[in-house]
Design an enzyme around this catalytic site. Structure first.
Site, PDB file in Angstrom:
ATOM      1  N   ARG A  52       0.837  -1.199   0.000  1.00  0.00           N
ATOM      2  CA  ARG A  52       0.000   0.000   0.000  1.00  0.00           C
ATOM      3  C   ARG A  52       0.870   1.246   0.000  1.00  0.00           C
ATOM      4  NH1 ARG A  52      -2.468  -0.270   6.214  1.00  0.00           N
ATOM      5  NH2 ARG A  52      -0.506   0.162   7.286  1.00  0.00           N
ATOM      6  N   GLY A  94      -3.313   3.873   1.593  1.00  0.00           N
ATOM      7  CA  GLY A  94      -4.346   3.228   2.379  1.00  0.00           C
ATOM      8  C   GLY A  94      -5.775   3.555   2.011  1.00  0.00           C
ATOM      9  N   SER A 142      -5.448  -3.965   0.367  1.00  0.00           N
ATOM     10  CA  SER A 142      -4.014  -3.726   0.464  1.00  0.00           C
ATOM     11  C   SER A 142      -3.459  -4.047   1.847  1.00  0.00           C
ATOM     12  CB  SER A 142      -3.693  -2.267   0.110  1.00  0.00           C
ATOM     13  OG  SER A 142      -4.351  -1.380   0.995  1.00  0.00           O
ATOM     14  N   VAL A 151       0.344   8.189  -4.108  1.00  0.00           N
ATOM     15  CA  VAL A 151       0.554   8.314  -5.547  1.00  0.00           C
ATOM     16  C   VAL A 151       0.486   6.956  -6.235  1.00  0.00           C
ATOM     17  CG1 VAL A 151       2.330   8.837  -7.285  1.00  0.00           C
ATOM     18  CG2 VAL A 151       1.870  10.463  -5.451  1.00  0.00           C
ATOM     19  N   GLY A 152       1.088   5.924  -5.630  1.00  0.00           N
ATOM     20  CA  GLY A 152       1.128   4.614  -6.261  1.00  0.00           C
ATOM     21  C   GLY A 152      -0.236   4.041  -6.543  1.00  0.00           C
ATOM     22  N   HIS A 158      -3.167   5.652  -6.563  1.00  0.00           N
ATOM     23  CA  HIS A 158      -3.952   6.557  -7.394  1.00  0.00           C
ATOM     24  C   HIS A 158      -3.677   6.335  -8.877  1.00  0.00           C
ATOM     25  CE1 HIS A 158      -6.237  10.167  -8.267  1.00  0.00           C
ATOM     26  NE2 HIS A 158      -5.212  10.731  -8.884  1.00  0.00           N
ATOM     27  N   TYR A 197     -15.202   1.156 -11.269  1.00  0.00           N
ATOM     28  CA  TYR A 197     -13.916   1.854 -11.346  1.00  0.00           C
ATOM     29  C   TYR A 197     -12.993   1.256 -10.293  1.00  0.00           C
ATOM     30  CZ  TYR A 197     -10.643   5.815 -10.693  1.00  0.00           C
ATOM     31  OH  TYR A 197      -9.532   6.609 -10.559  1.00  0.00           O
ATOM     32  N   ASN A 256     -10.355   2.148  -8.684  1.00  0.00           N
ATOM     33  CA  ASN A 256      -9.979   2.920  -7.501  1.00  0.00           C
ATOM     34  C   ASN A 256     -11.133   3.096  -6.521  1.00  0.00           C
ATOM     35  OD1 ASN A 256      -7.311   3.184  -8.078  1.00  0.00           O
ATOM     36  ND2 ASN A 256      -7.375   5.335  -8.658  1.00  0.00           N
ATOM     37  N   TYR A 257     -12.350   2.755  -6.936  1.00  0.00           N
ATOM     38  CA  TYR A 257     -13.482   2.678  -6.015  1.00  0.00           C
ATOM     39  C   TYR A 257     -13.879   1.211  -5.914  1.00  0.00           C
ATOM     40  CZ  TYR A 257     -13.925   7.725  -6.989  1.00  0.00           C
ATOM     41  OH  TYR A 257     -13.694   9.071  -7.142  1.00  0.00           O
TER      42      TYR A 257
END
Length: 540
Positions: A115, A118, A125, A186-187, A189, A477, A479-480
């Site tokens: 992670r 988080g 993660s 950043v990673g 995202h 999506y 990231n969600y």
């Protein structure tokens, strides 16, 4: 480049604690304990900075253990008593530690979870019921800004807030398409795509990656050139956790004007919010690419209604230019909004970052450097894409369901502009053309006893919206992340089984991701409940 033989060197005088996180769970089997004992025999590694005083391995007895664990768990659902607790957290401050962890874990069949910030909606993660190593990248925060070449090298453990802050320390006319929550790593995202407030101008965060450095499943340190274009394509939106540990990213900085304009208008349903919403649906993706006009829908107090509640719609905008130009645009394209100067504030781009993060623009910029959120809650979220305007009857039905839970919220993000110019196959994120806007459904609560009630409510709302959103497949999506869509139950989950959720995230890009996964990780070492599967041996 460091190869496995360079990393796995016998160096027993380096006293590293076992790189294993043990779920505090009596259900662990004898075979799992045997794997653990085998891992202890993995040779210590000859690591750079091995004499450093920095604490790399955090055990339950470490003073920093609780703060590190909890600071990277943003959803309180994963801090309750039923969640397996971790015995050890690995916090590398050099890439060689990551290489060593990957090599030893793969050798002994121990899973890896990693992670960077988080903000993992389902906790994948840092939660697992199988033996695993967690690599927390928060010590890898280096940011190097190269204004002359309009680029930046950014470590995955840096946050979006740190990145934006670092850019403006070098000048006021560059930015980066970063999301609105500054504590996101950043990673994570970038590897999931990266929704941002200026993506109608510049695309997703992942669209602005020039190069990357990763550790692959064999412990090799690779760049874009050495990893190849297929893997480079996959990690920019396909989820890095399926393919490699992403260490650093070379990003393209984008120009921003010295002054941008932020505006906000709030309307309740009694004040015509539904009509304005209906108009917004038709024009939001067709507005000038410099204008980002998104909506937040939530429950508000209203004395004149029977139950004292109503629906409030906030029209929040960011325009890359002066207020006079924005007013001309809205008067032409959206006159019903009645936007005027009193609703707007001109500010710098970095102040707009502060604004959308929920900070006063008068706050010191250093607030963006904080890695933890000021407050946290239990929450559940889902996402839909809308390809046709929702009817008034459909909206009114949605409003009624929102009114059932006062802490419910919708965040509606318009597409169009640059997003419509990028091919659906340019990166794994597939929804560019044909989408009007995305809806994020969000509900929060404060007591773990309310968890099932609120998750059940969310599922009912999601079921209601099925006829009003994208279909075949219904969109999601990464990231969600949403485990309601389906999950892998074992390492041998098939292409067809994983496609139940994979097609929702990636559409036709899912098959290409599976081919990349099969090529770079045929043993399916890097896996989780929604990782990309591998094709059976011999299948292409």
């Amino acid at each position: 480049m460091l190869y496995a033989e360079d990393i796995i060197m016998v160096f027993f005088n380096v006293k590293l604690l076992p790189l294993l996180i043990i779920p505090f769970n009596s259900a662990w089997s004898t075979s799992s304990n045997s794997i653990f004992e085998s891992l202890l025999q993995c040779p210590s590694t000859h690591l750079k900075h091995s004499n450093s005083s920095k604490e790399i391995i955090l055990t339950r007895n470490s003073s920093a253990y609780s703060s590190v664990l909890q600071s990277s768990i943003q959803n309180l659902r994963f801090l309750n008593n039923s969640t397996p607790k971790l015995e050890v957290i690995v916090t590398p401050f050099h890439e060689s530690y990551v290489q060593a962890a990957v090599i030893c874990s793969k050798k002994h069949g121990i899973q890896i979870r990693f992670r960077s910030g988080g903000h993992d909606y389902e906790g994948l993660s840092y939660v697992s019921y199988d033996p695993f190593i967690i690599i927390d990248l928060f010590n890898l925060q280096t940011i190097h800004i190269d204004i002359e070449n309009e680029s930046a090298w950014v470590a995955s453990g840096a946050t979006l807030g740190q990145l934006c802050y670092s850019i403006v320390q070098k000048g006021k006319v560059h930015g980066f398409p970063a999301g609105s929550c500054p504590t996101v790593g950043v990673g994570g995202h970038i590897s999931g795509g990266g929704f941002v407030t200026i993506f109608r101008k510049y695309g997703l965060a992942a669209d602005n990656v020039i190069d990357a450095r990763i550790v692959d499943v064999n412990g090799r340190l690779l760049s874009r050139k050495s990893m190849g274009e297929e893997l480079f394509w996959a990690i920019r939106g396909g989820g890095g956790s399926s393919f490699a540990v992403s260490l650093t990213w070379k990003l393209r900085l984008v120009p921003v004007p010295p002054s941008v304009t932020v505006c906000k208008i709030e309307k309740t349903t009694e004040e015509g919010a539904t009509k304005l919403f209906s108009k917004w649906q038709v024009i939001a993706d067709k507005l000038h690419e410099d204008l980002f006009l998104h909506l937040v829908v939530e429950v508000a107090n209203e004395a004149s209604t029977t139950d004292g509640k109503t629906i409030k719609v906030s029209f929040d905008s960011l325009f890359l230019g002066p207020v006079e130009k924005l007013l001309l645009l809205t008067q032409d394209k959206f006159p019903d909004l009645s936007l005027d100067r009193s609703n707007c504030t001109e500010m710098s781009w970095i102040q707009s970052v502060m604004h959308f993060a929920g900070f006063p623009i008068s706050e010191y910029l250093e607030v963006l450097l904080k890695r933890t959120q000021p407050s946290r809650s239990f929450f559940k979220a889902k996402l839909d894409n809308v390809t046709q305007p929702i009817s008034q009857a459909g909206l009114e039905g949605l409003w009624q369901r929102l009114l059932e839970v006062e802490t419910s919220q919708l965040i509606l993000t318009p597409y169009g502009g640059r997003m419509s110019e990028i091919s659906d196959s340019e990166t794994p994120f597939p929804r560019r053309n044909g989408s009007i806007f995305a809806i994020q459904y969000l509900v929060t609560w404060d007591d773990d006893k309310e968890t099932e009630k609120h998750i059940s409510w969310m599922r009912r709302v999601y079921a209601y919206m099925a006829s009003h959103v994208s279909k075949s497949p219904r969109a999601a999506y990464l990231n969600y992340r949403d485990l309601d869509l389906g999950r892998n139950h074992d390492p041998n989950t098939s292409y067809a089984q994983a496609s139940i959720w994979g097609l929702k995230y990636f559409k036709s890009n899912y098959r290409r991701l599976v081919h990349v996964k099969t090529l770079v990780d045929p043993g399916n070492f890097l896996r989780n409940e929604q990782s990309i599967p591998v094709l059976p041996s011999g299948q292409k």
